[in-house]
Design a protein around this motif. Sequence first.
Motif, PDB file in Angstrom:
ATOM      1  N   PHE A  31       0.850  -1.184   0.000  1.00 35.33           N
ATOM      2  CA  PHE A  31       0.000   0.000   0.000  1.00 35.33           C
ATOM      3  C   PHE A  31       0.891   1.241   0.000  1.00 35.33           C
ATOM      4  O   PHE A  31       2.035   1.193   0.414  1.00 35.33           O
ATOM      5  N   SER A  32       0.344   2.359  -0.433  1.00 29.44           N
ATOM      6  CA  SER A  32       1.131   3.589  -0.413  1.00 29.44           C
ATOM      7  C   SER A  32       1.307   4.109   1.009  1.00 29.44           C
ATOM      8  O   SER A  32       2.288   4.762   1.328  1.00 29.44           O
ATOM      9  N   ARG A  33       0.352   3.778   1.902  1.00 28.45           N
ATOM     10  CA  ARG A  33       0.406   4.245   3.278  1.00 28.45           C
ATOM     11  C   ARG A  33       1.208   3.291   4.152  1.00 28.45           C
ATOM     12  O   ARG A  33       1.216   2.079   3.932  1.00 28.45           O
ATOM     13  N   ARG A  65      -2.145  11.643  10.249  1.00 32.89           N
ATOM     14  CA  ARG A  65      -1.994  11.698   8.794  1.00 32.89           C
ATOM     15  C   ARG A  65      -1.502  10.333   8.320  1.00 32.89           C
ATOM     16  O   ARG A  65      -0.819   9.628   9.062  1.00 32.89           O
ATOM     17  N   PRO A  66      -1.819   9.970   7.078  1.00 31.62           N
ATOM     18  CA  PRO A  66      -1.247   8.725   6.551  1.00 31.62           C
ATOM     19  C   PRO A  66       0.255   8.885   6.334  1.00 31.62           C
ATOM     20  O   PRO A  66       0.713   9.939   5.872  1.00 31.62           O
ATOM     21  N   GLY A  67       1.025   7.867   6.699  1.00 29.01           N
ATOM     22  CA  GLY A  67       2.467   7.897   6.478  1.00 29.01           C
ATOM     23  C   GLY A  67       2.811   7.380   5.091  1.00 29.01           C
ATOM     24  O   GLY A  67       2.070   6.589   4.505  1.00 29.01           O
ATOM     25  N   ALA A  93       5.561  11.216  15.939  1.00 28.77           N
ATOM     26  CA  ALA A  93       6.135  10.638  14.723  1.00 28.77           C
ATOM     27  C   ALA A  93       5.815  11.560  13.558  1.00 28.77           C
ATOM     28  O   ALA A  93       4.660  12.001  13.410  1.00 28.77           O
ATOM     29  N   SER A  94       6.805  11.875  12.733  1.00 31.98           N
ATOM     30  CA  SER A  94       6.573  12.832  11.654  1.00 31.98           C
ATOM     31  C   SER A  94       7.324  12.445  10.384  1.00 31.98           C
ATOM     32  O   SER A  94       8.332  11.736  10.420  1.00 31.98           O
ATOM     33  N   GLN A  95       6.804  12.931   9.284  1.00 35.61           N
ATOM     34  CA  GLN A  95       7.445  12.832   7.971  1.00 35.61           C
ATOM     35  C   GLN A  95       7.295  14.180   7.266  1.00 35.61           C
ATOM     36  O   GLN A  95       6.227  14.798   7.333  1.00 35.61           O
ATOM     37  N   PHE A  96       8.359  14.607   6.629  1.00 35.26           N
ATOM     38  CA  PHE A  96       8.335  15.861   5.870  1.00 35.26           C
ATOM     39  C   PHE A  96       7.885  17.042   6.737  1.00 35.26           C
ATOM     40  O   PHE A  96       7.209  17.955   6.275  1.00 35.26           O
TER      41      PHE A  96
END
Length: 285
Positions: A31-33, A65-67, A93-96
């Motif tokens: 999956f993209s997530r 948010r989706p990762g 937890a974070s991305q970008f």
Amino acid sequence: MSQVVEDLVKLLTLKENGDNRFIGHSQDLGFSRVFGGQVIGQGLSAASQTVSDRHPHSLHAYFLRPGDAHHPIDYEVEHVRDGKSFSVRRVIASQFGKTILAMTASFQIEEQGVSHQEVMPNVPGPENFDSTVELFRQHADEIPEKVRDQFTAERPIEYRIVENQNPFRPRHGIGRRHMWIRSVAPLPDDLKIHQYMLAYTSDWGFLETALMPHGLSLGTRNLDIASLDHAIWFHRPFRLDDWLLFVADSPSASGCRGFVRGQIFNRAGELIASTTQEGLVRHHG
């Protein structure tokens, strides 16, 4: 240890990347997530590495948010409190630069006190059922080609569902499910690793229990399903490389949200953990 189990242990055992900061790689499951259980397990791993001589007894997490499954995740741990018996940590937890999960985890010293529990349900043992991977392989022609290999590949955690049915042709039933779960190879003698792994495992197939009364499944077209929050309470020590019975039920679904709760027992009948989750369930049928 098999390669897939070794890879999962490595995925959930984070390395520090500065003071109270950790970085975790992502797992592509087709999956993209990012799989929510991965973020919970990694968040618990990060928090646990900032606590000494105490084990987690509960965690509460919100998926914001989706990762992105193709990029690493940054984890920042805040020391909320260290008391005589308990320690509390908050994990972001974070991305970008954007938060994908916020979690609070509590840790306790080892103590003895009163003890009671509910009785484990009497269901047939895991040897009576096929694994979900075997089910997927039996119905491989019904899986979209772009994710077929991921669905039918060897997995680090084996799930054997008592109420097994064709996941792509679900039937209406009651919102209750019994799953036997365990790692496919022995794990290290470290309770925290077993807890990270159970946190990861408890998000798989859990929310699907809310679909059962409606004759829906992950294979249903035009279905949007995603975890919104997740909580776990660890009651007693356990090993995930021995069979555990995950008993899940869904007492309610409304407002495009499904609510599920679960109890996890070892084969001796001890209740080792409890969990709850609410998730998005939108069917554009």
